[in-house]
Scaffold this motif. Structure first.
Motif, short mmCIF file in Angstrom:
data_model
loop_
_atom_site.label_atom_id
_atom_site.label_comp_id
_atom_site.label_asym_id
_atom_site.label_seq_id
_atom_site.Cartn_x
_atom_site.Cartn_y
_atom_site.Cartn_z
N ASP A 137 -4.67 20.86 -5.58
CA ASP A 137 -4.21 22.23 -6.23
C ASP A 137 -3.51 21.70 -7.38
O ASP A 137 -2.34 20.85 -7.29
CB ASP A 137 -3.25 23.10 -5.53
N PRO A 138 -3.61 22.05 -8.35
CA PRO A 138 -2.86 21.91 -9.82
C PRO A 138 -1.47 21.79 -9.96
O PRO A 138 -0.76 21.17 -10.66
CB PRO A 138 -3.52 22.38 -11.07
N SER A 139 -0.80 22.68 -9.01
CA SER A 139 0.71 23.12 -9.07
C SER A 139 1.39 21.79 -8.23
O SER A 139 2.69 21.70 -8.58
CB SER A 139 0.94 24.55 -8.31
N ILE A 140 0.83 20.95 -7.71
CA ILE A 140 1.27 19.89 -6.73
C ILE A 140 1.13 18.58 -7.48
O ILE A 140 -0.01 18.11 -7.52
CB ILE A 140 0.79 19.98 -5.47
N TYR A 141 2.09 17.98 -8.36
CA TYR A 141 1.77 16.78 -8.91
C TYR A 141 0.88 16.72 -9.90
O TYR A 141 0.06 15.78 -10.26
CB TYR A 141 1.87 15.69 -8.01
N GLY A 142 0.43 17.98 -10.54
CA GLY A 142 -0.47 18.06 -11.48
C GLY A 142 -0.28 17.70 -13.01
O GLY A 142 -1.15 17.59 -13.75
N ALA A 143 0.95 17.87 -13.21
CA ALA A 143 1.32 17.54 -14.49
C ALA A 143 0.74 18.62 -15.57
O ALA A 143 0.39 18.11 -16.46
CB ALA A 143 1.24 16.10 -15.21
N LEU B 115 1.89 9.88 -3.29
CA LEU B 115 2.21 8.99 -3.98
C LEU B 115 3.00 7.82 -3.55
O LEU B 115 3.82 7.42 -4.27
CB LEU B 115 2.70 9.58 -5.42
N SER B 116 3.09 7.66 -2.34
CA SER B 116 3.97 6.62 -1.76
C SER B 116 3.46 5.62 -0.74
O SER B 116 4.02 4.88 -0.21
CB SER B 116 4.91 7.42 -0.83
N HIS C 179 -5.60 -1.23 7.85
CA HIS C 179 -6.74 -0.38 7.36
C HIS C 179 -7.03 -0.77 5.68
O HIS C 179 -7.55 -0.08 5.44
CB HIS C 179 -6.20 0.91 7.55
N GLY C 180 -6.11 -1.42 5.24
CA GLY C 180 -6.20 -1.89 3.78
C GLY C 180 -5.81 -0.57 3.00
O GLY C 180 -6.62 -0.40 1.76
N ILE C 181 -5.00 0.07 3.24
CA ILE C 181 -4.76 1.28 2.19
C ILE C 181 -3.19 0.89 1.66
O ILE C 181 -2.21 0.96 2.14
CB ILE C 181 -4.24 2.63 3.63
N ARG C 182 -3.42 1.27 0.37
CA ARG C 182 -2.15 0.94 -0.59
C ARG C 182 -2.28 1.98 -1.54
O ARG C 182 -1.13 2.03 -2.37
CB ARG C 182 -2.36 -0.40 -1.09
N LYS C 183 -3.31 2.90 -1.66
CA LYS C 183 -3.17 4.16 -2.42
C LYS C 183 -3.91 5.23 -1.87
O LYS C 183 -4.51 5.24 -1.05
CB LYS C 183 -3.54 3.67 -3.94
N THR C 184 -4.10 6.40 -2.68
CA THR C 184 -4.97 7.34 -2.63
C THR C 184 -4.71 7.86 -1.09
O THR C 184 -5.81 8.22 -0.47
CB THR C 184 -6.40 7.24 -2.85
#
Length: 253
Positions: free
Chosen positions: A82-88, A163-164, A214-219
């Motif tokens: 949704d563009p209202s959440i961290y959408g700039a 984003l963490s 799990h190799g998770i570092r982003k997204t």
């Protein structure tokens, strides 16, 4: 006209009907290439001008808006979730207003909803928590002091961290120092609703190690709170047999 459209969490069929219609009709599409599923561009008509905003700065995006307006072209600005959440989007809308270019916003399914669906979980369990805090760790973009992890942790609500995922160790450390028990359930969902989605649950103590496994570092979204366990809750009074509502009289009422 510029249409800000929420692309949804990832799966191309999770965009709204309105959003899909705007994409199909657009003369120009600017999409967040680092996050938006490119399969959504398959809805675009032949000859549509497409730009990947991950390679553009704000001024370059605004120049595309201006050029489209000068040529009477409709634009879709496609944002993830949704563009209202961290959408700039506010900074873009302010520039459009200065230029007297009309715009509107079409909401989308946020990834925090997609993550809950992936884990088959309800965020707001009676007797556990009735609040969800959507936040992020500070990084290159600061977080107001009153919204620090330490302050927000005091509420005991379900916390969803955007984003963490690149620094799960620091997140774990700060949560534990804030008084969050190291056995608190956590859920991690990588690319919610995408074909390569990955997900797991663990304790806060295990969080960094599990993410490395799990190799998770982003997204990915990190969900922290007792609601992740999906147990120990109270049943909703709304559906209790003895509970009267505007539409139904309780059995014993």
């Amino acid at each position: 006209m510029v249409h800000f459209v929420g692309a949804g969490p990832g799966a191309p069929d999770l965009i709204t009907l309105r959003g899909k219609k705007f994409i199909e009709e657009a003369d120009v599409i600017i999409y967040a290439g680092s996050l938006v599923n490119p399969q959504l561009l398959n809805y675009a008509k032949k000859g549509c001008e497409i730009h990947d905003s991950s390679k553009l700065n704000l001024e370059e995006v605004i120049d595309i808006f201006k050029n489209a307006e000068n040529n009477s072209l409709d634009v879709v600005r496609l944002h993830t979730g949704d563009p209202s959440i961290y959408g700039a989007i506010r900074e873009q809308m302010d520039e459009l207003e200065k230029l007297h270019i009309d715009y509107d916003v079409t909401p989308g399914v946020s990834s925090f909803c997609g993550a809950a669906a992936a884990l088959n979980m309800e965020y707001t369990l009676p007797g556990i928590t009735q609040s969800v805090i959507i936040t992020r760790m500070d990084g290159r973009t600061p977080v107001p002091e009153k919204e620090s992890i330490e302050e927000l942790s005091k509420h005991g609500a379900t916390m969803v961290f955007f984003l963490s995922s690149g620094d799960a160790g620091r997140l774990q450390e700060r949560l534990i120092k804030s008084g969050v028990s190291n056995d608190t359930p956590c859920g991690v969902v990588y690319k919610a609703t995408w074909e390569d989605e990955d997900k797991f649950t663990c304790s806060l103590k295990e969080l960094p190690d599990k993410m490395n496994e799990h190799g998770i570092r982003k997204t990915a979204l990190i969900i922290v709170g007792k609601s992740v366990a999906q147990s120990g809750y109270e049943k909703s009074r709304l559906y209790a047999a003895d509970f009267s509502t505007e539409y139904r009289k309780g059995i014993d009422a």
